[in-house]
Write a protein that holds these residues in place. Sequence first.
Motif, short mmCIF file in Angstrom:
data_model
loop_
_atom_site.label_atom_id
_atom_site.label_comp_id
_atom_site.label_asym_id
_atom_site.label_seq_id
_atom_site.Cartn_x
_atom_site.Cartn_y
_atom_site.Cartn_z
N ALA A 3 0.83 -1.21 0.00
CA ALA A 3 0.00 0.00 0.00
C ALA A 3 0.86 1.25 0.00
O ALA A 3 1.90 1.31 0.66
CB ALA A 3 -0.91 0.01 1.22
N SER A 4 0.44 2.26 -0.75
CA SER A 4 1.15 3.54 -0.75
C SER A 4 0.18 4.65 -1.09
O SER A 4 -0.87 4.42 -1.71
CB SER A 4 2.31 3.52 -1.77
N VAL A 5 0.54 5.87 -0.68
CA VAL A 5 -0.28 7.05 -0.93
C VAL A 5 0.58 8.08 -1.66
O VAL A 5 1.68 8.40 -1.21
CB VAL A 5 -0.83 7.65 0.38
N ARG A 6 0.07 8.58 -2.76
CA ARG A 6 0.78 9.62 -3.52
C ARG A 6 -0.03 10.91 -3.43
O ARG A 6 -1.21 10.93 -3.79
CB ARG A 6 0.94 9.21 -4.98
N LEU A 7 0.59 11.98 -2.96
CA LEU A 7 -0.06 13.28 -2.92
C LEU A 7 0.06 13.96 -4.27
O LEU A 7 1.16 14.04 -4.84
CB LEU A 7 0.56 14.16 -1.83
N ILE A 8 -1.05 14.46 -4.78
CA ILE A 8 -1.09 15.12 -6.08
C ILE A 8 -1.67 16.52 -5.90
O ILE A 8 -2.77 16.67 -5.37
CB ILE A 8 -1.94 14.31 -7.08
N ALA A 9 -0.93 17.53 -6.33
CA ALA A 9 -1.39 18.91 -6.21
C ALA A 9 -2.54 19.17 -7.18
O ALA A 9 -2.47 18.81 -8.35
CB ALA A 9 -0.24 19.88 -6.49
N THR A 10 -3.61 19.79 -6.69
CA THR A 10 -4.76 20.10 -7.53
C THR A 10 -4.73 21.57 -7.93
O THR A 10 -4.18 22.41 -7.20
CB THR A 10 -6.07 19.79 -6.78
N PRO A 11 -5.32 21.92 -9.08
CA PRO A 11 -5.23 23.30 -9.57
C PRO A 11 -6.00 24.28 -8.69
O PRO A 11 -7.03 23.94 -8.11
CB PRO A 11 -5.86 23.20 -10.97
N LEU A 12 -5.51 25.50 -8.65
CA LEU A 12 -6.15 26.55 -7.86
C LEU A 12 -7.54 26.87 -8.39
O LEU A 12 -8.45 27.18 -7.62
CB LEU A 12 -5.26 27.80 -7.90
N ASN A 13 -7.74 26.78 -9.71
CA ASN A 13 -9.00 27.19 -10.33
C ASN A 13 -9.87 26.02 -10.76
O ASN A 13 -10.88 26.22 -11.43
CB ASN A 13 -8.72 28.09 -11.54
N ASP A 14 -9.48 24.82 -10.39
CA ASP A 14 -10.25 23.64 -10.82
C ASP A 14 -10.13 22.56 -9.76
O ASP A 14 -9.68 21.45 -10.01
CB ASP A 14 -9.71 23.13 -12.18
N ARG A 15 -10.57 22.88 -8.56
CA ARG A 15 -10.27 22.00 -7.42
C ARG A 15 -10.99 20.66 -7.50
O ARG A 15 -10.51 19.67 -6.94
CB ARG A 15 -10.59 22.72 -6.11
N LEU A 16 -12.15 20.58 -8.17
CA LEU A 16 -12.88 19.32 -8.27
C LEU A 16 -12.59 18.57 -9.56
O LEU A 16 -12.93 17.39 -9.67
CB LEU A 16 -14.39 19.58 -8.16
N GLY A 17 -11.96 19.23 -10.52
CA GLY A 17 -11.70 18.62 -11.82
C GLY A 17 -10.90 17.32 -11.75
O GLY A 17 -11.29 16.32 -12.36
N PRO A 18 -9.78 17.29 -11.02
CA PRO A 18 -9.00 16.05 -10.96
C PRO A 18 -9.80 14.86 -10.41
O PRO A 18 -9.61 13.73 -10.85
CB PRO A 18 -7.84 16.41 -10.03
N LEU A 19 -10.70 15.11 -9.47
CA LEU A 19 -11.52 14.03 -8.92
C LEU A 19 -12.51 13.55 -9.97
O LEU A 19 -12.65 12.34 -10.18
CB LEU A 19 -12.26 14.53 -7.68
N ARG A 20 -13.16 14.47 -10.65
CA ARG A 20 -14.16 14.08 -11.65
C ARG A 20 -13.51 13.44 -12.87
O ARG A 20 -14.13 12.60 -13.53
CB ARG A 20 -14.98 15.31 -12.06
N ARG A 21 -12.28 13.82 -13.17
CA ARG A 21 -11.57 13.19 -14.30
C ARG A 21 -10.86 11.91 -13.87
O ARG A 21 -10.16 11.30 -14.66
CB ARG A 21 -10.55 14.19 -14.88
N ARG A 22 -11.03 11.54 -12.59
CA ARG A 22 -10.44 10.32 -12.03
C ARG A 22 -8.92 10.33 -12.07
O ARG A 22 -8.28 9.30 -12.20
CB ARG A 22 -11.01 9.07 -12.72
N GLU A 23 -8.36 11.54 -11.95
CA GLU A 23 -6.91 11.67 -11.83
C GLU A 23 -6.47 11.46 -10.38
O GLU A 23 -5.29 11.22 -10.14
CB GLU A 23 -6.49 13.06 -12.32
N VAL A 24 -7.41 11.60 -9.45
CA VAL A 24 -7.16 11.29 -8.04
C VAL A 24 -8.30 10.42 -7.54
O VAL A 24 -9.41 10.44 -8.09
CB VAL A 24 -7.03 12.56 -7.18
#
Length: 301
Positions: A124-145
């Motif tokens: 098991a491992s956890v990778r922290l991924i920085a999310t954009p200042l102007n698109d905070r929910l985008g990475p979740l909806r695009r399944r990047e996180v």
Amino acid sequence: MVDVELRELRLFLVLAEELHFGRTAERLGLTTSRTSQSLRALERKLGGRPLFDRTSRVVTLTAAGRALHDELAPVVTGLDNTLARAQTRATGPGLIRLGVLNAASGTLVLNKAVTLFEAQYEGASVRLIATPLNDRLGPLRRREVDLLVTRLPLDQPDIAIGPLLSQDEPRVLMVATDHLLAGRRDVSVEDFADYPVRRPSDVPELAEVSCPTHTPSGRPIVPFDLQVNDISELLLLIAQGRLIHPTVAPFAEHFRHPGIAIVPVRDLPPSSTALAWLKGQEHPARDTFVATVEQVLVRPT
């Protein structure tokens, strides 16, 4: 029997979500031309009827495309869930991608949870991924996180809210050290109307709590008229006196800048942060990490 490949069905579902060939290609690691070719191949295999109406500017689902999407999406989601459970049984939780805008809040809980999660489960491992200042929910909806650390309130129909990572964090205003408000003991939302303010627009309910559109007396709060792309640019603009920035104390302290003063805001409610994830998708590894966070919260020491 129709000889359709799973990758073609996944491409169709992503395109139905994005309605944009370029973004679909980027998400899938393909070229735009390859995306178009794959869609045409799928349409031929399914009888030749178009699944999308395409113009130079707009992509929309046809009636046939909408019907296919409505039947196909739960089938592929079910298959993904089955495969995820099988993989977890075989190899353990694996990698969790955790989206964070910054490390200002919830750090203590997250650090303990990551350490415990990686110690308890082999591989098991956890990778922290920085999310954009102007698109905070985008990475979740695009399944990047897989998970997202988010400020509350957040009321989006497709997003579930999980355990709280921090609570009752006071609101502050970041201003240039030579700003008229810098020497104040505290400020009011009423003061915001006198200066340009960066007001986040991607999550309306969160924006309204952190920086309302109007002051208590009804004066409009005018947003800063240029897009701010990242935190470094935001800090520079504040230090230059070009805008003021309502935020929370942990953010201001984490990004403390010699040219910026931090002034308490007396009439905004305190803030909390929580974990969030997409609804409707089974994800055993994600659920295991969430349970680990809850374990840390129950036994914080």
